[in-house]
Design a protein around this motif. Structure first.
Motif, mmCIF file in Angstrom:
data_model
loop_
_atom_site.group_PDB
_atom_site.id
_atom_site.type_symbol
_atom_site.label_atom_id
_atom_site.label_comp_id
_atom_site.label_asym_id
_atom_site.label_seq_id
_atom_site.Cartn_x
_atom_site.Cartn_y
_atom_site.Cartn_z
ATOM 1 N N GLU A 1 0.834 -1.204 0.000
ATOM 2 C CA GLU A 1 0.000 0.000 0.000
ATOM 3 C C GLU A 1 0.873 1.260 0.000
ATOM 4 O O GLU A 1 0.555 2.257 -0.637
ATOM 5 N N SER A 2 2.014 1.164 0.684
ATOM 6 C CA SER A 2 2.896 2.338 0.759
ATOM 7 C C SER A 2 3.496 2.683 -0.598
ATOM 8 O O SER A 2 3.796 3.835 -0.878
ATOM 9 N N VAL A 3 3.657 1.646 -1.448
ATOM 10 C CA VAL A 3 4.185 1.896 -2.794
ATOM 11 C C VAL A 3 3.100 2.589 -3.633
ATOM 12 O O VAL A 3 3.368 3.492 -4.421
ATOM 13 N N VAL A 4 1.863 2.180 -3.419
ATOM 14 C CA VAL A 4 0.740 2.728 -4.200
ATOM 15 C C VAL A 4 0.382 4.145 -3.734
ATOM 16 O O VAL A 4 0.068 5.016 -4.531
ATOM 17 N N ASP A 5 0.451 4.386 -2.419
ATOM 18 C CA ASP A 5 0.035 5.684 -1.873
ATOM 19 C C ASP A 5 1.056 6.202 -0.853
ATOM 20 O O ASP A 5 0.775 6.276 0.348
ATOM 21 N N PRO A 6 2.255 6.544 -1.334
ATOM 22 C CA PRO A 6 3.316 6.922 -0.395
ATOM 23 C C PRO A 6 2.984 8.146 0.454
ATOM 24 O O PRO A 6 3.351 8.206 1.631
ATOM 25 N N LEU A 7 2.260 9.109 -0.110
ATOM 26 C CA LEU A 7 2.012 10.347 0.648
ATOM 27 C C LEU A 7 1.184 10.077 1.901
ATOM 28 O O LEU A 7 1.392 10.696 2.941
ATOM 29 N N ARG A 8 0.258 9.134 1.779
ATOM 30 C CA ARG A 8 -0.530 8.770 2.966
ATOM 31 C C ARG A 8 0.399 8.207 4.051
ATOM 32 O O ARG A 8 0.220 8.456 5.240
ATOM 33 N N TYR A 9 1.418 7.474 3.628
ATOM 34 C CA TYR A 9 2.348 6.874 4.585
ATOM 35 C C TYR A 9 3.226 7.925 5.256
ATOM 36 O O TYR A 9 3.452 7.881 6.461
ATOM 37 N N TYR A 10 3.719 8.899 4.467
ATOM 38 C CA TYR A 10 4.532 9.963 5.081
ATOM 39 C C TYR A 10 3.666 10.816 6.013
ATOM 40 O O TYR A 10 4.098 11.235 7.078
ATOM 41 N N ASP A 11 2.421 11.050 5.599
ATOM 42 C CA ASP A 11 1.508 11.850 6.415
ATOM 43 C C ASP A 11 1.271 11.160 7.770
ATOM 44 O O ASP A 11 1.480 11.741 8.838
ATOM 45 N N ASN A 12 0.884 9.904 7.694
ATOM 46 C CA ASN A 12 0.537 9.183 8.919
ATOM 47 C C ASN A 12 1.774 8.904 9.776
ATOM 48 O O ASN A 12 1.805 9.216 10.978
ATOM 49 N N ASN A 13 2.793 8.347 9.162
ATOM 50 C CA ASN A 13 3.917 7.822 9.954
ATOM 51 C C ASN A 13 4.938 8.888 10.327
ATOM 52 O O ASN A 13 5.503 8.838 11.412
ATOM 53 N N VAL A 14 5.184 9.844 9.429
ATOM 54 C CA VAL A 14 6.213 10.846 9.729
ATOM 55 C C VAL A 14 5.586 12.077 10.391
ATOM 56 O O VAL A 14 5.993 12.481 11.486
ATOM 57 N N ILE A 15 4.572 12.638 9.762
ATOM 58 C CA ILE A 15 3.984 13.864 10.325
ATOM 59 C C ILE A 15 3.368 13.576 11.693
ATOM 60 O O ILE A 15 3.547 14.340 12.645
ATOM 61 N N GLY A 16 2.689 12.427 11.800
ATOM 62 C CA GLY A 16 2.107 12.047 13.100
ATOM 63 C C GLY A 16 3.178 11.999 14.185
ATOM 64 O O GLY A 16 2.984 12.486 15.304
ATOM 65 N N THR A 17 4.345 11.443 13.846
ATOM 66 C CA THR A 17 5.409 11.337 14.858
ATOM 67 C C THR A 17 6.002 12.709 15.173
ATOM 68 O O THR A 17 6.361 12.992 16.330
ATOM 69 N N ILE A 18 6.100 13.559 14.176
ATOM 70 C CA ILE A 18 6.626 14.916 14.433
ATOM 71 C C ILE A 18 5.719 15.636 15.440
ATOM 72 O O ILE A 18 6.197 16.241 16.409
#
Ligand code: UDP
Length: 341
Positions: free
Chosen positions: A82-99
């Motif tokens: 899923e991360s390959v298909v929709d990477p921005l959702r992954y950066y949003d959830n996993n990186v921005i959420g952690t920031i």
């Protein structure tokens, strides 16, 4: 010690909470947006906040209300494909959420952070088993989101003094001995629960994603590690942070790998179900082999695997069956929506 468990209603978080509850010194607050987690997995009487870590305002309210001493962060989107298909959702959830979480920790002077990292940060390893300091070159966005957070943590320690441990999980598997909680994602993408779904007639066959890898039988090899052992590593990691006040990263694996075919065959043998399998093209973003050594976790954390007897993947299925865990729980899930496997 008051621990805020973000993602505490999910697969690994809910097992961590069971382990924390067995110890005297911990007060627990669970935060989860319930997008994947199950409210039914939250033990009665525990403080629970239904909040998304990307909701900064609500996050601040949680910190202000509960004043935690430490944060364990399990919230993440976790599907490689899923991360390959929709990477921005992954950066949003996993990186921005952690920031947001780290910013809030800094504001409320919370010093200790335990992070759920992953074997996916290593990409295609040059040397197997992977050592704790093996080079990191993720080959999918999921792994890159986790590595990005690891880098952010290094700089955050430097700037704000937040002490952290990154736990790099290999393939979590199994369920709690009580059979009350286990693995249940929606949609499910992981091999073992999907195999069990075939056994239970919820799925006609299992797909094998690629049988032309350079491995002993052409299918991908993974290091399967029991979820309760992962849970205890978090507690050891927190004890280490408090004791040593030093940040560190640790691989959590068993040093042994099993192929997709071996997992399916083990399930056939234990369940006595034919489990039809159909070979499909390779799944995007899958490295052929991921196996970890966990020398640092053993030496520094004093982490030992209680489920070390899972020497063969067959034992995972035997374990799930004997302990009344996954197989009956999947059936129970049909009746009680919130029971997880
Ligand atoms: N896999 C498979 N069929 C499935 C699900 C997974 O062949 O229906 C393979 C997948 O390609 C990988 C291995 O099983 O090689 C483990 O995948 P899983 O999604 O369980 O965990 P991951 O290693 O991606 O974290």
């Amino acid at each position: 010690m008051k621990v805020l468990v973000c993602g505490g209603a999910g697969y690994i978080g809910s097992h961590l909470i069971r382990e924390l509850l067995s110890l005297p010194n911990y007060e627990i607050v669970i935060l989860d947006n319930l997008s994947q987690g199950h409210s039914g997995s939250i033990p009665a009487g525990l403080a629970f906040e239904k909040v998304d870590v990307r909701d900064k305002q609500k996050l601040e309210q949680v910190f202000s209300k509960h004043q935690p001493d430490a944060v364990m962060h399990f919230c993440a989107a976790i599907s490689v494909e899923e991360s390959v298909v929709d990477p921005l959702r992954y950066y949003d959830n996993n990186v921005i959420g952690t920031i947001y979480l780290l910013q809030t920790m800094n504001k409320y002077k919370v010093k200790y952070f335990i992070f759920s990292s992953t074997a996916a940060i290593f990409g295609n390893p040059e040397i197997i088993p992977l050592t704790d300091d093996a080079s990191t070159k993720p080959i999918n966005p999921y792994g890159d989101t986790k590595l990005t957070v690891e880098k952010i943590l290094g700089w955050s320690e430097n700037a704000y003094g937040i002490k952290y441990v990154c736990l790099r999980y290999f393939n979590a598997c199994g369920a709690h001995e009580s059979g009350e909680i286990g693995e249940d994602h929606d949609p499910e993408t992981h091999l073992i629960p999907l195999v069990l779904q075939v056994v239970l007639g919820k799925r006609e066959h299992i797909k094998i994603y690629g049988n032309d890898y350079d491995t002993r039988d052409g299918t991908c090899i993974r290091d399967y590690i029991h979820v309760t052992d992962l849970a205890t590593a978090h507690i050891k990691a927190l004890e280490y942070l408090v004791r040593e006040n030093k940040s560190q990263h640790f691989n959590l694996g068993s040093g042994e790998g099993y192929s997709v075919n071996e997992v399916i065959n083990a399930a056939r043998e234990v369940t006595e179900h034919p489990i039809p399998a159909i070979v499909h093209p390779r799944r995007k973003g899958d490295p052929p082999v991921l196996i970890a050594g966990s020398i640092r976790a053993e030496n520094i954390l004093g982490w030992t695997r209680k489920y070390d007897s899972i020497k063969k993947i067959k034992k995972v299925f035997v374990y799930l069956k004997i302990n009344n865990a996954a197989l009956p729980a999947i059936q129970a899930e049909i009746i009680h929506k919130n029971t997880i496997i």
